[in-house]
Design a protein around this motif. Structure first.
Motif, PDB file in Angstrom:
ATOM      1  N   LYS A  26      25.899  27.521  41.106  1.00 26.71           N
ATOM      2  CA  LYS A  26      27.136  28.271  40.842  1.00 26.71           C
ATOM      3  C   LYS A  26      27.280  29.434  41.828  1.00 26.71           C
ATOM      4  N   SER A  42      28.214  28.104  45.251  1.00 26.09           N
ATOM      5  CA  SER A  42      29.609  27.672  45.222  1.00 26.09           C
ATOM      6  C   SER A  42      30.562  28.859  45.330  1.00 26.09           C
ATOM      7  N   ASP A  43      30.231  29.958  44.641  1.00 23.14           N
ATOM      8  CA  ASP A  43      31.088  31.151  44.673  1.00 23.14           C
ATOM      9  C   ASP A  43      31.161  31.749  46.074  1.00 23.14           C
ATOM     10  N   LYS A  69      33.013  29.981  49.128  1.00 21.03           N
ATOM     11  CA  LYS A  69      34.465  30.058  49.257  1.00 21.03           C
ATOM     12  C   LYS A  69      34.885  30.950  50.432  1.00 21.03           C
ATOM     13  N   ILE A 122      32.262  37.583  50.198  1.00 27.08           N
ATOM     14  CA  ILE A 122      31.933  37.453  48.781  1.00 27.08           C
ATOM     15  C   ILE A 122      30.435  37.669  48.620  1.00 27.08           C
ATOM     16  N   LYS A 169      27.320  37.803  45.721  1.00 29.14           N
ATOM     17  CA  LYS A 169      26.939  37.409  44.361  1.00 29.14           C
ATOM     18  C   LYS A 169      25.533  37.913  44.069  1.00 29.14           C
ATOM     19  N   GLU A 195      41.471  33.789  45.576  1.00 30.55           N
ATOM     20  CA  GLU A 195      40.024  33.584  45.419  1.00 30.55           C
ATOM     21  C   GLU A 195      39.464  34.527  44.362  1.00 30.55           C
ATOM     22  N   LYS A 233      39.866  33.312  40.805  1.00 32.81           N
ATOM     23  CA  LYS A 233      38.920  32.240  40.467  1.00 32.81           C
ATOM     24  C   LYS A 233      37.530  32.804  40.193  1.00 32.81           C
ATOM     25  N   LEU A 234      37.134  33.798  40.983  1.00 32.81           N
ATOM     26  CA  LEU A 234      35.781  34.346  40.863  1.00 32.81           C
ATOM     27  C   LEU A 234      35.583  35.141  39.578  1.00 32.81           C
ATOM     28  N   GLU A 283      34.758  36.702  33.993  1.00 29.13           N
ATOM     29  CA  GLU A 283      33.992  37.952  34.021  1.00 29.13           C
ATOM     30  C   GLU A 283      34.525  38.905  32.947  1.00 29.13           C
ATOM     31  N   ILE A 299      29.476  40.184  40.892  1.00 33.37           N
ATOM     32  CA  ILE A 299      30.148  39.620  42.065  1.00 33.37           C
ATOM     33  C   ILE A 299      31.083  40.641  42.695  1.00 33.37           C
TER      34      ILE A 299
END
Length: 376
Positions: free
Chosen positions: A12, A15-16, A19, A53, A55, A207, A210-211, A215, A235
Motif C-alpha cells: 500500500k 502504491s501511494d 503515484k 509524496i 509515506k 492525487e 485519493k491519498l 485518513e 502521509i
C-alpha cells in the motif's frame, strides 16, 4: 539497512508514493522510490519534481506490529520493479541492502536481487516551517477539493486555469476553478493566520483526495514560496505551485437574474444524465432547458441521425419571467450537480445567452457558473 515488514502494508505504501513517480523523467534517480529506515519507522518518498509524496510506516498500526528495523539506512530502488515484485510476494517481506547498494528482497523461499541507487543523489524535500500551518479537517478538505477541481481547464494554453486558486483570507478558505466556460466556487471557514492566494495544480489535488480519502483527523497545510504541502500523520504531499495571476472571477458572476427556479437536485441530475445519452453526439453535448407555463421545465436533446429525448420535471418555485429557454453543455451540468449534497438547488437565469448560476438551497458558500452554448 535491513528490516522486515508486513506485505500488505508495504504494498500500500509503495502504491501511494508511486503515484508521484514518472518513468519519463530525464533524471534516472526520479524513476525510483527513496526508502529510509529509522529506528522507529520506515519512510518512502516518490517524486517527479512537480509533486512529491512521502509515506511514513510506523512500527505498529492499531496496536499490530507491521515493521521491525534491524539496521537503519537509506536506498533508492526502481519504482517499476519494486512495485511489480512486492505485489507478487505472498507473505512478510525481508529487505536488506549491502554496502554496494544491492537490494535483497525475500518472502518465504522467494529471493529477488535488485541494484539500488545511492540515496545521496536523491533531491532533498523542501524545508517546512513546522510552526506555521493551517489546520483543516480531512473530510472538509476532500469535499472542498472535489466540489471545485473538476472545473479546471484541461488545456495548457493558460497554465493558471489548470489549477485551483486557493485563497486564504480572514479565517476563510476560498477555492475557485474555471476553464472559461464554467466555474466552481466554494468557501470554507477555517482558523488561519495565513493570508494569500495560491494556484495548486488540479492533478496534485486529485492525487491528494485519493491519498487522504480514508485518513481520519486533520490535515496540516504549509505554504512556501513555490510549494504547498498537505500533511497528515502518515502521509505528505508536496505540490509545486503554478506561477502567474489567477483571473478575478468576481467580475464573471452575474448580479442580475431574469428568472430564478428551485428544483430537486437528484431528479434534475438523472434527467440531465438521460438527455446526455443523445447530447454526446453534439460537439458541445447540447442539452436544452425550457420553462413551460411557469410550472414545468423541459429537458431535451436530439441527434439528427439517432433520435431525440425529452422529459418534463416539476419546478418547486419560480420567480421572474416564465418564458425562457437555454442550451447548455450537458456534461458540465452533470459535473456540477454530482458534487452538490443538498436536496434542492436554485438556478438563476440571466437570459438565453447569459451564464446560469447553480447554488444549493441553504448553502451560500457554494456555487457553479455555466455559460450557454450556441446551437449551430
Amino acid at each position: 539497512m535491513e528490516f522486515t515488514i508486513d506485505n500488505e502494508c508495504f504494498n500500500k505504501a509503495i502504491s501511494d508514493v508511486n503515484k508521484a513517480v514518472s518513468l519519463k523523467t530525464p533524471f534516472p534517480i526520479l524513476t525510483g522510490i527513496k526508502m529510509t529506515a529509522y529506528d522507529n519507522c520506515l519512510i518512502l518518498v516518490g517524486s517527479n519534481s512537480d509533486i512529491v509524496i512521502e509515506k511514513v510506516i510506523p512500527l505498529t498500526i492499531d496496536g499490530v506490529k507491521v515493521l521491525e528495523i534491524y539496521n537503519t539506512g537509506s536506498v533508492v530502488i526502481s519504482a517499476k520493479y519494486l512495485s511489480g515484485i512486492v505485489k507478487k510476494l505472498p507473505n512478510e517481506i525481508h529487505l536488506k541492502v549491502n554496502e554496494k547498494q544491492l537490494v535483497t528482497i525475500q518472502s518465504n523461499e522467494i529471493i529477488t536481487n535488485l541494484n539500488g541507487f545511492s540515496a545521496e543523489e536523491y533531491p532533498s524535500l523542501p524545508q517546512i516551517d513546522e510552526a506555521e500551518y493551517i489546520e483543516i479537517p480531512s473530510v472538509e478538505l476532500i469535499e472542498i477539493i472535489e466540489q471545485t477541481v473538476f472545473a479546471v481547464s484541461k488545456s495548457e494554453s493558460r497554465p493558471a486555469l489548470t489549477g485551483v486558486n486557493m485563497s486564504f483570507k480572514d479565517n476563510q478558505l476560498t477555492c475557485v476553478a474555471t476553464n472559461s466556460q464554467r466555474l466552481a466556487l466554494r468557501e470554507l471557514s477555517i482558523e488561519s493566520s495565513v493570508n494569500g492566494s495560491f494556484i495548486v495544480p488540479g492533478t496534485s489535488l486529485n492525487e491528494l483526495t485519493k491519498l487522504i480519502n480514508n485518513e481520519p483527523g486533520v490535515i496540516h497545510v504549509f505554504v512556501m514560496d513555490s510549494y504547498m504541502v498537505f500533511k497528515s500523520n502518515t502521509i505528505s504531499l508536496f505540490s509545486r505551485l503554478i506561477d502567474g495571476n489567477y483571473p478575478n472571477v468576481s467580475g464573471l458572476l452575474p448580479n442580475d437574474s431574469k428568472t430564478i427556479i428551485t428544483l430537486n437536485t437528484n431528479q434534475l441530475l438523472k434527467g440531465i444524465d438521460r438527455a446526455c445519452f443523445f447530447a454526446s453526439e453534439w460537439k458541445n453535448n447540447n442539452v436544452y432547458l425550457e420553462i413551460m407555463d411557469g410550472t414545468k421545465i423541459k429537458i431535451s436533446s436530439n441527434s439528427s441521425e439517432i433520435g431525440k429525448i425529452e422529459e418534463t420535471q416539476t419546478i418547486k418555485t419560480i420567480n421572474g419571467e416564465t418564458d425562457l429557454s437555454i442550451s447548455l453543455d450537458g456534461s458540465f451540468l452533470k459535473d456540477a450537480l454530482r458534487v452538490i449534497k443538498e436536496e434542492e438547488i436554485r438556478i438563476d437565469f440571466g437570459g438565453p445567452m447569459r451564464p446560469i448560476i447553480i447554488e444549493p438551497i441553504d448553502n451560500s458558500s457554494f456555487l457553479h457558473l455555466i455559460s450557454p452554448v450556441r446551437t449551430y
